[in-house]
Write an enzyme that holds these catalytic residues in place. Structure first.
Site, mmCIF file in Angstrom:
data_model
loop_
_atom_site.group_PDB
_atom_site.id
_atom_site.type_symbol
_atom_site.label_atom_id
_atom_site.label_comp_id
_atom_site.label_asym_id
_atom_site.label_seq_id
_atom_site.Cartn_x
_atom_site.Cartn_y
_atom_site.Cartn_z
ATOM 1 N N SER A 37 -12.482 25.103 3.323
ATOM 2 C CA SER A 37 -10.880 25.327 3.799
ATOM 3 C C SER A 37 -11.022 24.464 5.867
ATOM 4 O O SER A 37 -12.056 24.536 5.568
ATOM 5 C CB SER A 37 -10.183 27.045 4.457
ATOM 6 O OG SER A 37 -11.233 27.151 5.583
ATOM 7 N N LYS A 38 -9.577 24.339 6.020
ATOM 8 C CA LYS A 38 -9.742 23.554 7.327
ATOM 9 C C LYS A 38 -10.217 24.550 8.254
ATOM 10 O O LYS A 38 -10.717 23.683 8.868
ATOM 11 C CB LYS A 38 -8.247 23.797 7.610
ATOM 12 C CG LYS A 38 -8.417 22.962 9.704
ATOM 13 C CD LYS A 38 -6.821 22.987 9.724
ATOM 14 C CE LYS A 38 -6.670 22.675 10.827
ATOM 15 N NZ LYS A 38 -6.693 23.098 12.355
ATOM 16 N N ARG A 39 -10.644 26.093 7.724
ATOM 17 C CA ARG A 39 -11.071 26.441 8.865
ATOM 18 C C ARG A 39 -12.567 26.205 8.903
ATOM 19 O O ARG A 39 -13.523 26.773 10.127
ATOM 20 C CB ARG A 39 -11.001 28.528 8.812
ATOM 21 C CG ARG A 39 -11.494 29.469 9.428
ATOM 22 C CD ARG A 39 -10.915 30.945 9.557
ATOM 23 N NE ARG A 39 -8.293 30.459 9.157
ATOM 24 C CZ ARG A 39 -7.945 30.816 8.296
ATOM 25 N NH1 ARG A 39 -8.913 31.214 6.760
ATOM 26 N NH2 ARG A 39 -7.804 30.940 8.408
ATOM 27 N N ASP A 73 -13.322 23.565 11.183
ATOM 28 C CA ASP A 73 -13.324 23.868 12.631
ATOM 29 C C ASP A 73 -14.504 25.013 12.604
ATOM 30 O O ASP A 73 -14.625 24.336 13.855
ATOM 31 C CB ASP A 73 -11.941 24.565 11.825
ATOM 32 C CG ASP A 73 -10.720 24.023 12.568
ATOM 33 O OD1 ASP A 73 -10.786 23.049 12.628
ATOM 34 O OD2 ASP A 73 -9.628 24.308 12.679
ATOM 35 N N SER A 78 -5.548 17.837 13.500
ATOM 36 C CA SER A 78 -6.768 17.914 12.956
ATOM 37 C C SER A 78 -7.703 17.055 12.120
ATOM 38 O O SER A 78 -7.380 15.989 12.549
ATOM 39 C CB SER A 78 -6.539 18.395 11.339
ATOM 40 O OG SER A 78 -5.731 19.814 11.499
#
Length: 504
Positions: free
Chosen positions: A262-264, A267, A287
């Protein structure tokens, strides 16, 4: 079905394209090109509530940046358009009506509140509510209500949905190009909604109708669509159409291996999960993207190709045309593929080394321009050729070699303590005098005269060469010190030696 292979990538424009989506597009592209077929882009934007401004353009730009452009789609019409579902809305009602007429679908008038009450009632009894053969006769639909009442409701403009009538008591045999054969008991399937009274189809109906009308031969998509396979195959059967071949790709997993990437994760661990940078039009949140992080598209494509597929050989580096030749659906894995950010960098370093010095110098010049540093093209190209071997990204060249463009103002303390002794200033003074006299000033002459002086005077090489490097670079790094001195020029070399002598 036509003999020509036709595949499609059909994303929804609900935000930036995740690299999982890029991989799906890539596998479709490779399969199409391998079989001299067509690769289509279709924008599935029937859910207007989730539509995000700029997402469609982002998808197209991402495919182009990766070097996998579509042959047919928005802006590239080829007689099968339009290629946006929102522009095809007028098509679907006819097909929904066809299913009603053939007895494969029915009108349902149940309100959301009524269905919710049924769900709660089932939960209290420890059961799961499924709208299907088991209870459809007890609910508000055209199978349970008299024909006149159904007509009345439709004429009065009552809200309805059209549901698919799943068969009862059948074992459905399904075939997947990656997973092989599967069997489904149709008794566990629910009667999915295909069409709503607002005139909009659901994903399932629109998807099947579009794939049929666009003559799609192979549907290559993510494994999250595997639970829909039975319904889709049944829909083809209900229409009397030949179904395409299906292939469901494995998930891309988190680096730790558990759960979908995921994007998380990106990050938290400092890597992009999107091909290009994305600015959320609602929140303004940015992002990161592979392009803006200076990854080369070839590296990203090579990395993605291995997330779920292997060629069955030891080869790991594949250019796009080589991937096309090697790609086989039969070599795609069933199980999820773990994402490895370090492996991505490894691919990146390889492809950076393959770039010509001229091309890299051109890209590096943009970094110098931002720093307001003027540098001649020939000089920049030579610097790049000396440093690129150690670089992963173009901007690493600055980290590795800023001293080629700016004299060091401070010196690595640890290195200074180690190499700068009581007699070093004297040695550096003498060294600068020798440098002054080197003529013509080039690597060979510098090397010969300095080495001759060291040998003739019985000085240890380390006592000269280490402080020499520290004076020019500010640290104990970089290519051959004579190369550095020759490149920055006589005047600059002497200036740096004198500055080090006075400040260390």
């Amino acid at each position: 079905m036509p003999a020509k292979v036709r595949v499609r990538f059909a994303p929804s424009p609900t935000g930036p394209l995740h690299i999982g989506g890029v991989r799906t597009a890539l596998y479709n592209y490779l399969f199409a090109k391998k079989h001299n077929g067509d690769f289509l882009l279709r924008i599935e934007d029937t859910d207007q509530n989730r539509f995000v401004e700029g997402a469609e353009e982002y998808i197209i730009e991402s495919l182009n940046w990766c070097g996998i452009p579509y042959d047919e789609g928005p802006g590239k019409e080829a007689g099968y358009g339009p290629y946006k579902q929102s522009e095809r809305a007028h098509l679907y009602k006819k097909y929904a009506d066809e299913l009603i007429e053939s007895g494969n679908a029915y009108y349902a008038f149940d309100t959301a509140e009524a269905l919710d009450a049924h769900r709660k009632d089932h939960e209290e009894k420890g059961k799961t509510f499924i709208y299907n053969w088991h209870n459809r006769q007890k609910l508000q639909n055209s199978l349970s209500l008299p024909k006149e009442e159904v007509e009345k409701k439709l004429t009065a403009g009552e809200e309805y949905v059209i549901r698919f009538k799943s068969p009862e008591g059948e074992t459905l045999h399904l075939e997947d190009e990656i997973r092989g054969g599967m069997e489904i008991d149709t008794n566990i399937l629910d009667d999915k909604v295909l069409f709503k009274s607002d005139g909009m189809p659901t994903y399932h109906l629109a998807n099947i109708v579009d794939d049929h009308l666009m003559e799609i031969t192979h549907v290559i998509r993510g494994e999250e669509w595997l639970p829909s396979l039975a319904l889709h195959v049944l829909l083809y059967r209900a229409f009397g159409w030949d179904a395409p071949k299906f292939a469901h790709l494995p998930l891309i997993l988190k680096p730790q291996g558990k759960g979908k990437l995921s994007k998380r994760d990106g990050d938290k661990m400092g890597f992009p999960v999107f091909p290009l940078e994305w600015k959320d039009p609602k929140t303004g949140e940015i992002s990161s993207g592979y392009r803006e992080e200076n990854y080369l598209p070839e590296a990203v494509v090579n990395m993605l190709s291995f997330l779920g597929w292997n060629p069955g050989t030891e080869q790991e580096f594949f250019k796009l045309d080589e991937l096309v030749q090697a790609f086989e659906l039969s070599r795609v894995h069933k199980s999820g593929a773990k994402f490895d950010p370090e492996k991505t960098k490894w691919f990146q370093q390889h492809y950076l080394q393959l770039q010509s010095d001229e091309k890299l110098a051109e890209d590096f010049q943009k970094i110098l321009d931002k720093k307001s540093i003027n540098s001649e093209k020939k000089y920049t190209t030579t610097v790049v050729s000396l440093l690129k071997e150690r670089a992963v990204f173009v901007n690493d060249i600055w980290e590795l070699g800023s001293y080629f463009f700016q004299a060091p103002e401070s010196f690595d303390e640890k290195a200074a303590r180690k190499v700068w002794k009581d007699d070093t200033a004297e040695i550096i003074e003498k060294l600068s005098q020798i440098v002054e006299k080197v003529e013509p000033y080039n690597v060979e002459n510098l090397q010969n005269q300095i080495k001759t002086w060291i040998t003739d005077n019985n000085i240890g090489f380390g006592k000269v060469m280490q402080p020499f490097r520290l004076s020019l670079v500010g640290a104990m790094q970089g290519p051959d010190v004579f190369e550095i001195a020759a490149l920055i020029g006589k005047e600059e070399t002497v200036k740096r030696l004198n500055y080090a002598k006075e400040n260390l």
